[in-house]
Every structure is written in C-alpha cells, then in structure tokens.
Design an enzyme around this catalytic site. Structure first.
Site, PDB file in Angstrom:
ATOM      1  N   LYS A 112     -55.857  26.266 -78.573  1.00  0.00           N
ATOM      2  CA  LYS A 112     -57.248  26.653 -78.268  1.00  0.00           C
ATOM      3  C   LYS A 112     -57.290  27.843 -77.303  1.00  0.00           C
ATOM      4  O   LYS A 112     -58.002  28.811 -77.540  1.00  0.00           O
ATOM      5  CB  LYS A 112     -57.953  25.446 -77.644  1.00  0.00           C
ATOM      6  CG  LYS A 112     -59.202  25.764 -76.881  1.00  0.00           C
ATOM      7  CD  LYS A 112     -59.840  24.526 -76.308  1.00  0.00           C
ATOM      8  CE  LYS A 112     -59.490  24.229 -74.863  1.00  0.00           C
ATOM      9  NZ  LYS A 112     -60.082  25.119 -73.868  1.00  0.00           N
ATOM     10  N   ASN A 113     -56.500  27.759 -76.232  1.00  0.00           N
ATOM     11  CA  ASN A 113     -56.597  28.786 -75.191  1.00  0.00           C
ATOM     12  C   ASN A 113     -55.996  30.118 -75.610  1.00  0.00           C
ATOM     13  O   ASN A 113     -56.136  31.114 -74.913  1.00  0.00           O
ATOM     14  CB  ASN A 113     -55.938  28.300 -73.891  1.00  0.00           C
ATOM     15  CG  ASN A 113     -56.778  27.235 -73.212  1.00  0.00           C
ATOM     16  OD1 ASN A 113     -57.897  26.955 -73.637  1.00  0.00           O
ATOM     17  ND2 ASN A 113     -56.234  26.631 -72.164  1.00  0.00           N
TER      18      ASN A 113
ATOM     19  N   CYS B 120     -68.356  23.587 -62.969  1.00  0.00           N
ATOM     20  CA  CYS B 120     -68.128  22.596 -64.015  1.00  0.00           C
ATOM     21  C   CYS B 120     -67.408  21.402 -63.408  1.00  0.00           C
ATOM     22  O   CYS B 120     -67.149  21.369 -62.205  1.00  0.00           O
ATOM     23  CB  CYS B 120     -67.366  23.192 -65.194  1.00  0.00           C
ATOM     24  SG  CYS B 120     -65.669  23.550 -64.808  1.00  0.00           S
TER      25      CYS B 120
ATOM     26  N   ARG C  63     -65.168  27.375 -60.157  1.00  0.00           N
ATOM     27  CA  ARG C  63     -64.701  28.343 -61.146  1.00  0.00           C
ATOM     28  C   ARG C  63     -65.518  29.637 -61.185  1.00  0.00           C
ATOM     29  O   ARG C  63     -66.193  29.935 -62.179  1.00  0.00           O
ATOM     30  CB  ARG C  63     -64.647  27.699 -62.540  1.00  0.00           C
ATOM     31  CG  ARG C  63     -63.705  26.529 -62.590  1.00  0.00           C
ATOM     32  CD  ARG C  63     -63.589  25.957 -63.965  1.00  0.00           C
ATOM     33  NE  ARG C  63     -62.700  26.697 -64.822  1.00  0.00           N
ATOM     34  CZ  ARG C  63     -62.402  26.332 -66.051  1.00  0.00           C
ATOM     35  NH1 ARG C  63     -62.937  25.258 -66.560  1.00  0.00           N
ATOM     36  NH2 ARG C  63     -61.587  27.046 -66.790  1.00  0.00           N
TER      37      ARG C  63
ATOM     38  N   ASP D 297     -53.554  21.887 -66.530  1.00  0.00           N
ATOM     39  CA  ASP D 297     -54.121  21.213 -67.707  1.00  0.00           C
ATOM     40  C   ASP D 297     -53.337  19.960 -68.107  1.00  0.00           C
ATOM     41  O   ASP D 297     -53.739  19.255 -69.033  1.00  0.00           O
ATOM     42  CB  ASP D 297     -54.185  22.180 -68.905  1.00  0.00           C
ATOM     43  CG  ASP D 297     -55.353  23.145 -68.784  1.00  0.00           C
ATOM     44  OD1 ASP D 297     -56.144  23.010 -67.846  1.00  0.00           O
ATOM     45  OD2 ASP D 297     -55.473  24.043 -69.653  1.00  0.00           O
TER      46      ASP D 297
ATOM     47  N   ARG E 126     -63.481  18.777 -77.366  1.00  0.00           N
ATOM     48  CA  ARG E 126     -63.493  20.227 -77.100  1.00  0.00           C
ATOM     49  C   ARG E 126     -62.092  20.805 -77.201  1.00  0.00           C
ATOM     50  O   ARG E 126     -61.923  21.980 -77.536  1.00  0.00           O
ATOM     51  CB  ARG E 126     -64.037  20.503 -75.692  1.00  0.00           C
ATOM     52  CG  ARG E 126     -65.533  20.324 -75.558  1.00  0.00           C
ATOM     53  CD  ARG E 126     -65.990  20.802 -74.206  1.00  0.00           C
ATOM     54  NE  ARG E 126     -65.416  22.096 -73.897  1.00  0.00           N
ATOM     55  CZ  ARG E 126     -65.295  22.610 -72.681  1.00  0.00           C
ATOM     56  NH1 ARG E 126     -65.716  21.942 -71.647  1.00  0.00           N
ATOM     57  NH2 ARG E 126     -64.748  23.801 -72.498  1.00  0.00           N
TER      58      ARG E 126
END
Ligand code: UD1
Length: 417
Positions: A22-23, A116, A121, A304, A396
């Site tokens: 994803k990233n 968030c 952030r 992560d 997500r």
C-alpha cells in the site's frame, strides 16, 4: 460496519502470498499526475486506501481503470486542483498530490489532514520544502492553498527528520522543477527507492535514494511508464508474527526479505526459528522470549509493526520494553490488549509489557490499521472467542486479511453489521 470473530488457539500452518505494498502504491499513483498519457501499475493491492487515492485522482480529472491486479491511470486532462476534506480525512497520504499538482498545474488546494489516532502528524516539512522551491502557500479555512505561478525551482532542502511523505512530495515536485533539488536528511525507506525507480522510468533524473541525501535534477517533462509494486513488508511482518504468536509454521511467498532485516532479527531474538530462501521466509513459532524494541525511521524497527510486536510480547516469558519514537500517540491498542488480560504499563513513549501465560478472548475495538492488526494477532492466540469491532480500520491496510488467515487454518470470520 463489520467485525471479526476469532476463535483463538489454532497454530497457523501453510503458505501465504504477500500482496503489493500500500505505502508504495500510493506515492506511485500520485506520481502519475506528473505526466500526460496512461501509466500502468501492477500488483496493486485491493484496499480501501487505494480506493480513496483513486477517488482523489479521479476528482482531479484522471481516468482510472482497474484491471486484474493493476491500475491504468491516465492523467492527461486534469480539470481540478483540489483534494477535498471528505477524502483527505479518510487518508492522510492524499497530501501526496500536493507536490505533483503544484509542479504540473502551478496550483493546488488540499485539505489539511489534521490529527489522527496515532498522533498529530503535521505536514510542515512537506510545506517548508515546497516553499523553498518557490511555492506560495497559505493555510485558509482548513485548506492548504498553494501556488507556483512561475513554476518550481530546485534548492537544497534540509529535513528536520526523515519523513517518508515529505521526502516523497518534494521528490515528486523536484522531478519536473527547474534546476537541481537536494534533499538532505531524506527517508531511506524502500518506498522512496521504489518511487525514484518509477520516476526514473518516466524520465526523471534522481540519484542517492537509499541514502539520506537525494539529488533530483529537474527535467522538462515526464512520460508514462508501467511498474509492478513491491510486496508489502508490513503485511509480511504481521503474518510472520501471526505464525510466531500461534506457535505455528508459516511460509511467506513472494517477498523481499532484505526489507525485513531488523524485524527478522527481533523475531529471532524472541526465540522464533526463521529460514530465509530467495523470496520466501519460513517462520516456526516458539514460546516467545522478552525483547527490547525501539521504533526508528528505516532501517530501524518500523513503527508500523510496533503494535503487533506488543501483542507477541504480551505472551513472552518475562518483561519486554517497547519504545515508540516515530509517532507520539501510537498506543490505542494497549487498553484493548489489557482488556484481554495483558499486563502493560505505559510510561510516556515507553511501554513495559510483563508477559502473561495466556490472553483471553473478549470484545475489543480497532482504532487504527496496525493497532487493529495487533488485536487480530492477540485474538488468534487468545483462549476463547475475541470479537474485534471497527475493522474498517484494518481493511484500509490489509487485503482480505481474514481469508489469508483462514487459509492458514485460523478460525476467523467477518460479520457485517
Ligand atoms: C508513512 C507511512 C506510515 C508509516 C510512516 C513512518 C505511508 C502512506 N504511510 O507515513 O504507514 O507509519 O511513514 O514510517 O507511506 N512529521 C512532521 N512533519 C511533517 C511530516 C512528518 O513532524 O511534515 C513527523 C510525523 O508526525 C511523524 C514522523 O515525522 O512523527 C514520521 O512521519 P512520516 O515519515 O512523514 O510518516 P508518513 O509519511 O505520514
């Protein structure tokens, strides 16, 4: 909204294919804004965040087709320069369109992402870099209003910290700016190397990626290119921990083991048996030993995977210390793990985990992608039944997580409410 129901206690066994990252896919999608014509991205995971980025690009006038495991992205005629609040609030990485829009249209309006679940952030480093390149930026009514009427111009940019997103945004803008941009203190993450490789395929001139000094010589224009997304190192890490925490035996296929260096080292330290062969990793789970982990920018331990490792540490024989240095508030999973019987104490950015012999299933709530994954892992190992609510957070970032885990023998099902 859905939930996962997990009957814990089954050692996972089998092979699993890791999806595209994803990233890495998100910045490459943003890069397509820099050229006319149709780019092709392969091995793009089917995730909510990818759909959000697709909507952001379509809102700007791009035409996007999903084809098998890929996306065809045509940004020939951009008719808009705004990324609205409704989309940016769902995914902060929408900010990555800022640099490309400024470079291509000389104008961008992007909602300020705001805080968030894992911290404040801010995006100050993205903005500072673009201002140094000649952009005029104002923040008005919650929106970043950016102009570069006479185009962007290269400069020496010093990042206060190696932000992945800021490095990407500046690199994207710099690839078609006038002159040379040097980013000092840049992120060294694999996703930066992938973005540079894609941009080079589009005609960009970029050197130094993988180090903290990146040099971009702007070119007049880029052309369309095609690219296959690398395997997701965070999904891979999560599934390795799933093997470890259940005392199972799991083989990950189609991955790049060198992206997981410190993760494999820490799992070995915790007593797991790991075998690396070409693009496969096999893990054999054992009763975990306690560990010390400090999250750091790449190649340090990835933030992560901090929540997921915390779940594993909950079952270690002894006390583990986990320190989060990248995000100031990435701890929402702790209160939920405590509800499952974990003994965890937070002291500022440090988490002290006293291992317990077992966790117990109960109802818990996901509040962010990786914290949610940590609860799935805890549920797989726990006695009894764990219900995880708000799994849209997990969706997500994980492609059909319950299907992959089921194929490894887990008793997990999704219930739509
Ligand atoms: C990316 C990843 C995310 C990962 C993170 C760190 C994507 C889409 N997301 O997020 O999964 O957890 O890297 O590896 O790739 N910061 C500032 N000012 C800025 C930008 C960042 O202070 O302008 C701070 C952040 O608040 C954070 C730290 O820098 O404390 C690292 O953030 P950054 O590397 O920018 O993360 P993202 O790119 O947002």
């Amino acid at each position: 909204m859905g939930k996962f129901i997990i009957e814990g206690g089954v050692p996972l066994k089998g092979k699993v294919r890791i999806s595209g990252a994803k990233n890495s896919a998100l910045p490459l999608m943003a890069a397509c804004l820099l050229t006319e014509g149709r780019c092709q991205l392969k091995n793009v995971p089917q995730l909510v965040d990818i759909i959000t980025m697709k909507k952001v690009l379509e809102g700007l006038g791009s035409v996007i087709e999903r084809e098998n495991e890929g996306l065809k992205i045509d940004c020939t005629s951009l008719s808009n320069y705004e990324a609205p609040y409704e989309l940016v609030r769902m995914m902060r990485a929408s900010i990555l369109v800022l640099g490309p829009l400024l470079a291509r249209l000389g104008r961008a309006r992007v909602s300020l992402p705001g805080g968030c679940a894992i911290g404040r952030r801010p995006v100050d480093l993205h903005l500072k870099g673009l201002v140094q390149m000649g952009a005029k930026i104002e923040v008005r009514e919650g929106y970043i209003e950016a102009y570069a009427k006479r185009g962007l111009k290269g400069d020496n940019i010093y990042l206060d910290l190696p932000s992945v997103g800021a490095t990407e945004n500046i690199m994207l803008a710099a690839s078609v700016a006038r002159g040379v941009t040097v980013i000092e203190g840049a992120s060294r993450a694999p996703e930066i190397i992938e973005l540079a490789t894609f941009l080079r395929k589009m005609g960009a001139k970029i050197e130094g990626v993988g180090t903290d000094s990146i040099r971009v010589e702007g070119v007049r224009e880029l052309h369309p290119a095609s690219y296959s997304i690398i395997p997701d190192r965070i999904e891979a890490g999560t599934l390795l921990i799933a093997g470890a925490i259940t005392g199972g035996e799991v083989v990950l296929k189609e991955i790049l083991p060198h992206h997981l260096g410190i993760v494999l080292a820490k799992l070995r330290e915790m007593g797991m048996e790991i075998e690396v062969k070409d693009n496969q990793i096999r893990i054999l789970g054992n009763h975990p030993r306690p560990v010390k982990i400090k999250t750091l920018p790449y190649p340090g331990f990835p933030t992560d995977l901090q929540p997921q490792m915390t779940s594993l540490a909950c079952l270690a024989q002894g006390t583990s210390i986990i320190t989060e240095t990248v995000f100031e508030d990435r701890f929402a999973h702790i209160a939920e793990l405590q509800r499952m019987g974990a003994q965890i104490e937070r002291k500022g950015q440090m988490v002290i985990v006293k291992g317990v012999p077992f966790l117990e299933g109960t109802i818990v709530k996901a509040s962010d992608i990786r914290g949610g994954a940590a609860l799935v892992l805890a549920g797989l190992a726990a006695r009894g039944v764990t219900q995880i609510c708000d799994i849209h957070h997990i969706d997500r970032g994980y492609e059909r997580l319950e299907e992959k885990l089921s194929r490894l023998g887990a008793r997990i099902k999704r219930v739509e409410e």
